[in-house]
Design a protein around this motif. Structure first.
Motif, mmCIF file in Angstrom:
data_model
loop_
_atom_site.group_PDB
_atom_site.id
_atom_site.type_symbol
_atom_site.label_atom_id
_atom_site.label_comp_id
_atom_site.label_asym_id
_atom_site.label_seq_id
_atom_site.Cartn_x
_atom_site.Cartn_y
_atom_site.Cartn_z
ATOM 1 N N VAL A 89 18.590 2.680 1.296
ATOM 2 C CA VAL A 89 18.854 2.197 -0.068
ATOM 3 C C VAL A 89 17.609 1.606 -0.715
ATOM 4 C CG1 VAL A 89 20.155 0.501 -1.411
ATOM 5 C CG2 VAL A 89 21.313 1.844 0.346
ATOM 6 N N GLU A 90 16.822 0.842 0.046
ATOM 7 C CA GLU A 90 15.626 0.221 -0.534
ATOM 8 C C GLU A 90 14.552 1.264 -0.830
ATOM 9 O OE1 GLU A 90 12.591 -3.562 0.119
ATOM 10 O OE2 GLU A 90 13.705 -2.769 1.830
ATOM 11 N N LYS A 91 14.336 2.199 0.086
ATOM 12 C CA LYS A 91 13.361 3.255 -0.158
ATOM 13 C C LYS A 91 13.763 4.085 -1.366
ATOM 14 C CE LYS A 91 12.058 3.780 4.724
ATOM 15 N NZ LYS A 91 12.063 4.700 5.890
ATOM 16 N N SER A 107 0.851 -1.191 0.000
ATOM 17 C CA SER A 107 0.000 0.000 0.000
ATOM 18 C C SER A 107 0.883 1.234 0.000
ATOM 19 C CB SER A 107 -0.915 0.013 1.228
ATOM 20 O OG SER A 107 -0.193 0.387 2.385
ATOM 21 N N VAL A 108 0.267 2.390 -0.273
ATOM 22 C CA VAL A 108 1.032 3.640 -0.287
ATOM 23 C C VAL A 108 1.507 4.010 1.116
ATOM 24 C CG1 VAL A 108 -0.058 4.570 -2.356
ATOM 25 C CG2 VAL A 108 -1.112 4.968 -0.114
ATOM 26 N N ASN A 109 0.918 3.373 2.127
ATOM 27 C CA ASN A 109 1.320 3.647 3.499
ATOM 28 C C ASN A 109 2.470 2.762 3.964
ATOM 29 O OD1 ASN A 109 -0.745 5.626 3.897
ATOM 30 N ND2 ASN A 109 -2.227 3.972 4.190
ATOM 31 N N ASP A 110 2.913 1.862 3.088
ATOM 32 C CA ASP A 110 4.040 1.002 3.421
ATOM 33 C C ASP A 110 5.284 1.865 3.660
ATOM 34 O OD1 ASP A 110 6.341 -0.829 3.074
ATOM 35 O OD2 ASP A 110 4.819 -2.275 2.482
ATOM 36 N N GLU A 111 6.102 1.476 4.634
ATOM 37 C CA GLU A 111 7.301 2.251 4.974
ATOM 38 C C GLU A 111 8.235 2.408 3.782
ATOM 39 O OE1 GLU A 111 10.967 2.244 8.255
ATOM 40 O OE2 GLU A 111 9.373 0.740 8.340
ATOM 41 N N ALA A 112 8.272 1.397 2.899
ATOM 42 C CA ALA A 112 9.158 1.450 1.730
ATOM 43 C C ALA A 112 8.761 2.559 0.756
ATOM 44 C CB ALA A 112 9.149 0.104 1.009
ATOM 45 N N MET A 113 7.547 3.089 0.896
ATOM 46 C CA MET A 113 7.057 4.147 0.011
ATOM 47 C C MET A 113 7.340 5.545 0.556
ATOM 48 S SD MET A 113 5.457 3.071 -2.814
ATOM 49 C CE MET A 113 4.131 4.209 -3.193
ATOM 50 N N GLU A 114 8.107 5.646 1.620
ATOM 51 C CA GLU A 114 8.321 6.935 2.272
ATOM 52 C C GLU A 114 8.852 7.995 1.314
ATOM 53 O OE1 GLU A 114 11.017 9.073 5.774
ATOM 54 O OE2 GLU A 114 11.057 6.894 5.555
ATOM 55 N N TYR A 115 9.907 7.683 0.569
ATOM 56 C CA TYR A 115 10.503 8.674 -0.324
ATOM 57 C C TYR A 115 9.572 8.987 -1.497
ATOM 58 C CZ TYR A 115 14.876 7.659 2.203
ATOM 59 O OH TYR A 115 15.836 7.484 3.166
ATOM 60 N N VAL A 116 8.868 7.965 -1.979
ATOM 61 C CA VAL A 116 7.896 8.178 -3.055
ATOM 62 C C VAL A 116 6.817 9.150 -2.583
ATOM 63 C CG1 VAL A 116 6.090 7.106 -4.466
ATOM 64 C CG2 VAL A 116 8.278 5.940 -4.156
ATOM 65 N N ASN A 117 6.310 8.922 -1.386
ATOM 66 C CA ASN A 117 5.243 9.772 -0.856
ATOM 67 C C ASN A 117 5.715 11.201 -0.645
ATOM 68 O OD1 ASN A 117 3.367 7.683 -0.822
ATOM 69 N ND2 ASN A 117 3.908 7.049 1.247
ATOM 70 N N LYS A 118 6.955 11.376 -0.196
ATOM 71 C CA LYS A 118 7.471 12.727 0.022
ATOM 72 C C LYS A 118 7.613 13.473 -1.301
ATOM 73 C CE LYS A 118 9.737 12.190 4.483
ATOM 74 N NZ LYS A 118 10.976 12.319 5.273
ATOM 75 N N LYS A 134 28.655 1.015 -6.667
ATOM 76 C CA LYS A 134 29.295 1.589 -5.483
ATOM 77 C C LYS A 134 29.247 3.113 -5.462
ATOM 78 C CE LYS A 134 32.427 -2.338 -4.880
ATOM 79 N NZ LYS A 134 33.853 -2.793 -4.814
ATOM 80 N N ASP A 135 29.301 3.729 -6.638
ATOM 81 C CA ASP A 135 29.271 5.188 -6.690
ATOM 82 C C ASP A 135 27.933 5.729 -6.174
ATOM 83 O OD1 ASP A 135 31.832 5.417 -7.706
ATOM 84 O OD2 ASP A 135 31.163 5.307 -9.788
ATOM 85 N N ILE A 136 26.835 5.151 -6.663
ATOM 86 C CA ILE A 136 25.501 5.607 -6.254
ATOM 87 C C ILE A 136 25.225 5.253 -4.793
ATOM 88 C CG2 ILE A 136 23.019 5.282 -6.618
ATOM 89 C CD1 ILE A 136 23.597 4.952 -9.604
ATOM 90 N N ILE A 137 25.441 3.991 -4.448
ATOM 91 C CA ILE A 137 25.155 3.533 -3.082
ATOM 92 C C ILE A 137 26.030 4.266 -2.072
ATOM 93 C CG2 ILE A 137 25.145 1.558 -1.525
ATOM 94 C CD1 ILE A 137 22.943 1.519 -3.643
ATOM 95 N N GLY A 138 27.294 4.507 -2.425
ATOM 96 C CA GLY A 138 28.202 5.201 -1.513
ATOM 97 C C GLY A 138 27.695 6.590 -1.157
ATOM 98 N N THR A 139 27.210 7.334 -2.155
ATOM 99 C CA THR A 139 26.695 8.679 -1.898
ATOM 100 C C THR A 139 25.407 8.627 -1.079
ATOM 101 O OG1 THR A 139 27.652 9.465 -3.986
ATOM 102 C CG2 THR A 139 25.967 10.848 -2.961
ATOM 103 N N LEU A 140 24.540 7.671 -1.399
ATOM 104 C CA LEU A 140 23.297 7.534 -0.630
ATOM 105 C C LEU A 140 23.594 7.282 0.843
ATOM 106 C CD1 LEU A 140 21.083 5.310 -3.001
ATOM 107 C CD2 LEU A 140 21.105 7.798 -2.786
#
Length: 278
Positions: free
Chosen positions: A75-77, A8-19, A62-68
């Motif tokens: 990373v998953e969100k 659902s849109v309320n799932d924690e994994a959707m936090e960045y999407v919702n923002k 590694k370049d993308i994940i390192g900056t995140l």
């Protein structure tokens, strides 16, 4: 696949999407909900999003994940908002409709042309080059007179011409979804969406410490994501943000607000055109 699709849109994994969704639902001080996050989740559920990259490749970058990680982002969100931004970019970038002109504007243009070109010829074709083998052509006075009469009748329906400039065809079946953004315009769109995301996440401006091998540049992070998403084949995007800055300088003023997608209904609301980089 390596990840679980949110239920659902309320799932924690959707936090960045919702923002991000909440960020682009504000226009001129007013809030509206276009439901894009729900559309996105539905497309995930039916496997309608087909990116040319894998979750495993994302984790191994590694370049993308390192900056995140330096910005303490989940990373998953971030993966889910990356897919969201990719899907918006591609659905608005391919087979979209140009909604820059109202129905009234189009009728006025046709009326002006017919009045100023008494010897006009009517072409019917599905080819922009109007090849003779793929078009129908007529200068029949009866047909053209009826066309003039029809245009006048339609214009007479609009009592207030100024208000009529905002009248647009709402029936999506009448839209001509044949327009596509060039690769550079798609890169600009993705950049603007990620910049909006970073603003929504209130990311600080971090600086690398001496000896640190990880980039803190948000501009370079977006540049690397653009390359990862296959919006460019230019490997320079992975090591330097200059190529992206050049694209923004050339195409940053493009008005995406006048673009309509079959998938995400409504207008793209993005940072002002003058925003061309960090």
């Amino acid at each position: 696949m390596g990840y679980t699709i949110p239920q659902s849109v309320n799932d924690e994994a959707m936090e960045y999407v919702n923002k991000l969704h909440n960020k682009h639902c504000w226009f001129e001080g007013e809030h509206f909900d276009n439901g894009w996050h729900i559309t996105y989740l539905s497309r995930l559920a039916i496997d309608a999003i087909k990116p040319p990259f894998k979750y495993e490749a994302y984790l191994e970058n590694k370049d993308i994940i390192g900056t995140l990680e330096k910005y303490e982002l989940d990373v998953e969100k971030f993966w889910f908002v990356l897919l969201y931004i990719y899907d918006i970019t591609k659905t608005f970038g391919i087979n979209a409709a140009d909604a820059s002109k109202s129905d009234y504007d189009i009728l006025v243009e046709i009326d002006d042309y017919l009045q100023n070109h008494p010897q006009a010829v009517l072409y019917l074709s599905d080819d922009k080059e109007l090849r003779k083998s793929n078009r129908y052509e007529t200068n029949s006075p009866v047909i053209l007179q009826n066309l003039r009469r029809f245009v006048k009748q339609e214009l007479n329906r609009y009592e207030n011409p100024l208000a009529s400039k905002e009248v647009r065809t709402l029936d999506f079946l009448q839209r001509n979804y044949t327009e596509s953004l060039c690769a550079s315009q798609q890169q600009v769109l993705m950049y603007k969406l990620f910049k909006m995301l970073f603003d929504a996440l209130i990311l600080p401006d971090l600086k690398a410490r001496k000896g640190d091998t990880v980039s803190y540049s948000k501009m370079l992070l977006i540049s690397r994501i653009i390359y990862f998403c296959r919006l460019t084949k230019n490997e320079s995007f992975t090591v330097d943000s200059s190529p992206l800055k050049g694209i923004l300088k050339q195409y940053g003023d493009f008005d995406f607000y006048q673009w309509n997608s079959k998938v995400y209904s409504g207008r793209l609301i993005l940072p002002p055109p003058q925003d061309k980089g960090e």
